[in-house]
Design a protein around this motif. Structure first.
Motif, short mmCIF file in Angstrom:
data_model
loop_
_atom_site.label_atom_id
_atom_site.label_comp_id
_atom_site.label_asym_id
_atom_site.label_seq_id
_atom_site.Cartn_x
_atom_site.Cartn_y
_atom_site.Cartn_z
N ASP A 21 50.20 80.48 33.33
CA ASP A 21 49.54 80.51 34.25
C ASP A 21 48.43 78.50 33.62
O ASP A 21 48.30 78.06 34.80
CB ASP A 21 48.32 81.05 34.61
CG ASP A 21 49.48 82.49 35.69
OD1 ASP A 21 50.41 81.63 36.58
OD2 ASP A 21 48.68 83.78 35.82
N TYR B 283 41.74 81.63 43.46
CA TYR B 283 42.83 80.84 42.55
C TYR B 283 41.98 80.38 41.63
O TYR B 283 40.95 79.43 42.50
CB TYR B 283 43.17 80.29 43.56
CG TYR B 283 44.51 79.37 42.38
CD1 TYR B 283 45.79 80.12 41.99
CD2 TYR B 283 44.14 77.85 42.37
CE1 TYR B 283 46.14 79.09 40.98
CE2 TYR B 283 44.67 77.31 41.13
CZ TYR B 283 45.80 77.61 40.95
OH TYR B 283 46.72 76.97 39.75
N ARG C 192 41.29 77.34 38.94
CA ARG C 192 41.99 76.61 37.60
C ARG C 192 41.60 76.59 36.39
O ARG C 192 40.16 77.07 36.60
CB ARG C 192 40.79 74.68 38.66
CG ARG C 192 41.48 74.57 40.14
CD ARG C 192 41.45 73.51 40.16
NE ARG C 192 39.95 73.16 39.82
CZ ARG C 192 39.36 72.88 41.28
NH1 ARG C 192 40.17 73.78 42.58
NH2 ARG C 192 38.11 72.89 41.63
N TYR D 182 44.14 91.20 37.43
CA TYR D 182 44.56 90.11 36.85
C TYR D 182 46.28 90.84 36.41
O TYR D 182 45.80 91.97 35.65
CB TYR D 182 43.98 89.09 35.66
CG TYR D 182 45.29 88.33 35.20
CD1 TYR D 182 45.50 87.00 35.75
CD2 TYR D 182 45.81 88.53 34.24
CE1 TYR D 182 46.68 86.41 35.77
CE2 TYR D 182 47.10 87.49 33.34
CZ TYR D 182 47.29 85.96 33.96
OH TYR D 182 48.12 85.38 34.09
N LEU E 142 45.36 83.52 39.08
CA LEU E 142 44.69 83.93 40.51
C LEU E 142 44.44 85.94 40.35
O LEU E 142 44.77 86.48 39.24
CB LEU E 142 46.00 83.96 41.12
CG LEU E 142 46.41 84.79 42.56
CD1 LEU E 142 45.14 84.50 43.26
CD2 LEU E 142 47.68 85.78 43.33
N TYR F 158 33.43 77.32 42.71
CA TYR F 158 34.73 77.14 43.71
C TYR F 158 34.62 78.18 44.72
O TYR F 158 34.45 78.88 45.21
CB TYR F 158 36.28 78.25 42.83
CG TYR F 158 36.49 77.85 41.40
CD1 TYR F 158 37.50 76.71 41.12
CD2 TYR F 158 35.77 78.53 39.94
CE1 TYR F 158 37.47 76.00 40.17
CE2 TYR F 158 36.16 78.15 39.40
CZ TYR F 158 36.90 76.75 38.60
OH TYR F 158 37.38 76.49 37.75
N PRO G 90 42.22 88.02 46.52
CA PRO G 90 42.15 86.77 45.95
C PRO G 90 41.93 85.47 46.24
O PRO G 90 41.70 85.00 46.56
CB PRO G 90 43.80 86.70 46.14
CG PRO G 90 44.08 87.08 48.00
CD PRO G 90 42.50 88.05 48.18
N GLN H 103 38.73 82.78 51.39
CA GLN H 103 39.21 83.45 51.56
C GLN H 103 39.84 84.96 52.42
O GLN H 103 38.83 85.89 51.50
CB GLN H 103 40.85 84.12 49.87
CG GLN H 103 41.25 84.33 49.95
CD GLN H 103 43.21 83.72 51.01
OE1 GLN H 103 42.70 83.13 50.48
NE2 GLN H 103 43.28 84.43 51.43
N ASN I 38 42.21 88.60 41.43
CA ASN I 38 41.83 89.26 42.37
C ASN I 38 40.70 90.31 42.26
O ASN I 38 40.29 90.86 41.73
CB ASN I 38 42.96 90.32 42.63
CG ASN I 38 43.96 89.49 43.15
OD1 ASN I 38 45.20 88.99 42.32
ND2 ASN I 38 44.44 89.72 44.28
N GLY J 215 45.86 77.30 36.73
CA GLY J 215 45.20 78.20 37.26
C GLY J 215 45.67 79.42 37.15
O GLY J 215 46.97 79.96 37.13
#
Length: 221
Positions: free
Chosen positions: A157, A194, A196, A111, A164, A211, A192, A215, A166, A162
Protein backbone atom coordinates in the motif's frame (compact mmCIF):
# COMPACT_ATOMS: atom_id res chain seq x y z
CA UNK A 1 -77.99 -37.20 42.51
CA UNK A 2 -74.62 -36.40 44.07
CA UNK A 3 -72.77 -38.01 41.17
CA UNK A 4 -74.77 -36.05 38.59
CA UNK A 5 -74.03 -32.75 40.36
CA UNK A 6 -70.27 -33.54 40.38
CA UNK A 7 -70.29 -34.23 36.63
CA UNK A 8 -72.17 -31.00 36.02
CA UNK A 9 -69.56 -29.02 37.99
CA UNK A 10 -66.73 -30.70 36.04
CA UNK A 11 -68.31 -29.63 32.77
CA UNK A 12 -68.63 -26.07 34.04
CA UNK A 13 -64.98 -26.07 35.15
CA UNK A 14 -63.78 -27.35 31.76
CA UNK A 15 -65.88 -24.75 29.98
CA UNK A 16 -64.41 -22.03 32.22
CA UNK A 17 -60.84 -23.22 31.52
CA UNK A 18 -61.48 -23.21 27.78
CA UNK A 19 -62.89 -19.69 27.97
CA UNK A 20 -59.90 -18.45 29.97
CA UNK A 21 -57.42 -20.05 27.55
CA UNK A 22 -59.28 -18.64 24.55
CA UNK A 23 -59.38 -15.19 26.15
CA UNK A 24 -55.65 -15.20 26.93
CA UNK A 25 -54.79 -16.42 23.42
CA UNK A 26 -57.00 -13.73 21.88
CA UNK A 27 -55.37 -11.06 24.06
CA UNK A 28 -51.85 -12.17 23.07
CA UNK A 29 -52.77 -12.25 19.36
CA UNK A 30 -54.30 -8.78 19.66
CA UNK A 31 -51.18 -7.38 21.35
CA UNK A 32 -48.91 -8.92 18.71
CA UNK A 33 -51.11 -7.54 15.94
CA UNK A 34 -51.01 -4.04 17.45
CA UNK A 35 -47.20 -4.18 17.74
CA UNK A 36 -46.93 -5.39 14.14
CA UNK A 37 -49.30 -2.67 12.95
CA UNK A 38 -47.33 0.04 14.76
CA UNK A 39 -44.08 -1.32 13.32
CA UNK A 40 -45.50 -1.27 9.77
CA UNK A 41 -46.89 2.26 10.15
CA UNK A 42 -43.72 3.70 11.67
CA UNK A 43 -41.33 1.85 9.35
CA UNK A 44 -38.20 2.24 11.51
CA UNK A 45 -34.95 2.78 9.64
CA UNK A 46 -31.43 2.25 10.95
CA UNK A 47 -29.32 5.38 11.53
CA UNK A 48 -27.09 6.80 8.80
CA UNK A 49 -23.38 7.33 9.51
CA UNK A 50 -20.89 9.43 7.51
CA UNK A 51 -17.14 9.72 8.08
CA UNK A 52 -16.59 13.40 7.34
CA UNK A 53 -12.84 13.75 7.82
CA UNK A 54 -9.76 12.25 9.42
CA UNK A 55 -6.70 14.08 10.79
CA UNK A 56 -3.59 11.91 10.85
CA UNK A 57 -0.90 12.77 13.42
CA UNK A 58 1.16 9.57 13.24
CA UNK A 59 1.04 6.35 11.27
CA UNK A 60 4.14 4.19 11.10
CA UNK A 61 5.25 0.59 11.27
CA UNK A 62 8.30 -0.76 13.05
CA UNK A 63 10.02 -3.95 11.92
CA UNK A 64 13.74 -3.63 12.66
CA UNK A 65 15.94 -6.72 13.05
CA UNK A 66 17.23 -7.55 16.48
CA UNK A 67 21.01 -7.53 17.05
CA UNK A 68 22.36 -11.11 16.79
CA UNK A 69 24.55 -12.56 19.51
CA UNK A 70 26.97 -15.48 19.66
CA UNK A 71 24.31 -17.58 21.40
CA UNK A 72 21.07 -16.50 19.72
CA UNK A 73 20.58 -16.42 15.93
CA UNK A 74 19.37 -13.19 14.31
CA UNK A 75 15.61 -12.65 14.46
CA UNK A 76 13.06 -9.99 13.77
CA UNK A 77 11.37 -7.99 16.49
CA UNK A 78 7.55 -8.14 16.39
CA UNK A 79 5.94 -5.98 13.72
CA UNK A 80 4.10 -3.09 15.37
CA UNK A 81 1.94 -0.20 14.18
CA UNK A 82 1.68 3.17 15.90
CA UNK A 83 -1.23 5.38 14.94
CA UNK A 84 -2.72 8.63 16.21
CA UNK A 85 -5.68 10.13 14.38
CA UNK A 86 -8.81 12.14 14.98
CA UNK A 87 -11.97 11.44 13.03
CA UNK A 88 -15.28 13.26 12.65
CA UNK A 89 -18.33 11.00 12.56
CA UNK A 90 -21.81 12.22 11.68
CA UNK A 91 -24.86 10.17 12.71
CA UNK A 92 -28.35 11.00 11.47
CA UNK A 93 -31.69 9.61 12.61
CA UNK A 94 -33.78 9.24 9.41
CA UNK A 95 -37.04 8.40 11.23
CA UNK A 96 -39.99 10.78 11.50
CA UNK A 97 -41.59 9.23 14.61
CA UNK A 98 -38.81 7.20 16.25
CA UNK A 99 -36.03 8.40 18.53
CA UNK A 100 -32.73 6.55 18.98
CA UNK A 101 -30.72 6.00 22.16
CA UNK A 102 -27.00 5.26 21.62
CA UNK A 103 -25.24 3.30 24.37
CA UNK A 104 -21.61 2.21 24.84
CA UNK A 105 -20.40 3.22 21.38
CA UNK A 106 -16.79 2.10 20.99
CA UNK A 107 -14.76 3.55 18.07
CA UNK A 108 -11.48 2.09 16.83
CA UNK A 109 -9.28 1.90 13.72
CA UNK A 110 -8.77 -1.31 11.77
CA UNK A 111 -6.39 -2.30 8.98
CA UNK A 112 -6.84 -5.52 7.00
CA UNK A 113 -9.44 -6.67 9.57
CA UNK A 114 -6.96 -6.23 12.41
CA UNK A 115 -7.62 -3.68 15.15
CA UNK A 116 -4.74 -1.20 15.29
CA UNK A 117 -5.97 1.28 17.91
CA UNK A 118 -7.53 1.18 21.33
CA UNK A 119 -11.27 1.66 21.51
CA UNK A 120 -12.48 5.18 22.29
CA UNK A 121 -15.81 5.35 24.12
CA UNK A 122 -18.36 7.88 22.85
CA UNK A 123 -20.84 9.48 25.28
CA UNK A 124 -24.34 8.00 25.48
CA UNK A 125 -26.66 10.09 23.31
CA UNK A 126 -30.36 10.43 22.54
CA UNK A 127 -31.23 11.38 18.98
CA UNK A 128 -34.67 12.79 18.27
CA UNK A 129 -36.59 12.60 15.00
CA UNK A 130 -34.38 13.64 12.06
CA UNK A 131 -31.67 14.82 14.46
CA UNK A 132 -27.96 14.88 13.60
CA UNK A 133 -25.10 14.15 16.01
CA UNK A 134 -21.37 14.84 15.53
CA UNK A 135 -18.52 13.06 17.33
CA UNK A 136 -14.78 13.84 16.98
CA UNK A 137 -12.92 11.12 18.89
CA UNK A 138 -9.15 10.57 18.97
CA UNK A 139 -7.91 7.08 18.13
CA UNK A 140 -4.61 5.94 19.66
CA UNK A 141 -2.52 2.85 19.07
CA UNK A 142 1.06 2.62 20.34
CA UNK A 143 3.27 -0.25 19.15
CA UNK A 144 0.30 -2.51 18.40
CA UNK A 145 1.60 -5.97 17.35
CA UNK A 146 0.55 -7.03 13.85
CA UNK A 147 1.07 -10.13 11.77
CA UNK A 148 3.75 -10.48 9.02
CA UNK A 149 0.90 -10.45 6.50
CA UNK A 150 0.04 -6.89 7.60
CA UNK A 151 3.67 -5.84 7.09
CA UNK A 152 3.63 -7.15 3.53
CA UNK A 153 0.25 -5.53 2.76
CA UNK A 154 1.28 -2.21 4.26
CA UNK A 155 4.49 -2.21 2.22
CA UNK A 156 2.45 -2.76 -0.96
CA UNK A 157 0.00 0.00 0.00
CA UNK A 158 2.88 2.36 0.80
CA UNK A 159 4.38 1.75 -2.62
CA UNK A 160 0.98 2.55 -4.12
CA UNK A 161 0.89 5.83 -2.17
CA UNK A 162 -2.00 5.21 0.22
CA UNK A 163 -3.60 2.89 2.76
CA UNK A 164 -7.22 1.97 3.48
CA UNK A 165 -8.01 2.29 7.19
CA UNK A 166 -11.45 1.32 8.45
CA UNK A 167 -13.01 3.32 11.28
CA UNK A 168 -15.40 1.00 13.09
CA UNK A 169 -18.09 1.54 15.73
CA UNK A 170 -19.54 -1.12 18.02
CA UNK A 171 -22.31 -0.39 20.48
CA UNK A 172 -25.98 -0.67 21.39
CA UNK A 173 -29.09 1.25 20.32
CA UNK A 174 -32.65 1.52 21.63
CA UNK A 175 -35.72 2.71 19.72
CA UNK A 176 -38.14 5.18 21.37
CA UNK A 177 -41.74 5.65 20.24
CA UNK A 178 -43.69 8.03 22.46
CA UNK A 179 -43.04 6.83 26.01
CA UNK A 180 -42.22 3.26 24.91
CA UNK A 181 -38.53 2.27 24.73
CA UNK A 182 -37.37 -0.97 23.13
CA UNK A 183 -34.67 -3.35 24.33
CA UNK A 184 -31.05 -2.97 23.26
CA UNK A 185 -29.94 -3.89 19.73
CA UNK A 186 -26.36 -4.35 18.58
CA UNK A 187 -25.00 -1.59 16.32
CA UNK A 188 -22.05 -2.16 14.01
CA UNK A 189 -20.69 0.61 11.74
CA UNK A 190 -17.83 0.35 9.24
CA UNK A 191 -16.38 3.50 7.63
CA UNK A 192 -13.59 3.15 5.04
CA UNK A 193 -11.00 5.94 4.97
CA UNK A 194 -8.29 6.15 2.30
CA UNK A 195 -5.15 7.78 3.74
CA UNK A 196 -2.28 8.99 1.53
CA UNK A 197 1.18 8.02 2.78
CA UNK A 198 4.60 9.53 2.29
CA UNK A 199 7.02 7.44 0.27
CA UNK A 200 10.07 8.03 2.47
CA UNK A 201 9.32 5.19 4.86
CA UNK A 202 6.98 2.27 5.45
CA UNK A 203 3.69 3.58 6.68
CA UNK A 204 5.03 7.02 7.50
CA UNK A 205 2.95 10.16 7.32
CA UNK A 206 3.59 13.80 8.12
CA UNK A 207 2.03 15.07 11.32
CA UNK A 208 -1.41 16.68 11.43
CA UNK A 209 -2.57 16.00 7.88
CA UNK A 210 -6.32 16.46 7.54
CA UNK A 211 -8.23 14.47 4.91
CA UNK A 212 -11.73 15.48 3.82
CA UNK A 213 -13.40 12.13 3.25
CA UNK A 214 -17.24 12.44 3.32
CA UNK A 215 -17.62 8.68 3.08
CA UNK A 216 -20.91 6.90 3.79
CA UNK A 217 -20.60 4.02 6.24
CA UNK A 218 -22.21 0.61 6.26
CA UNK A 219 -24.55 0.16 9.25
CA UNK A 220 -25.92 -3.09 10.66
CA UNK A 221 -28.48 -3.24 13.49
Amino acid sequence: MAVKECGHHDQDDNRLVRLVVAGVATFIILILFVIFLIWVILRPSKPHFILQDATLFAFNLSSSPATPTAIEPPSLTPNTITITMQVTLLARNPNDRIGIYYHKLDVYASYRNQQISLGTMLPSTYQGHKDVTLWSPFLYGTAVPVSPYVLQSLTQDQNAGGVLVNVKVNGRVKWKVGSWVSGKYHLYVNCPAYIRLARDGIGSAAAAIKYQIMQSCSVDV
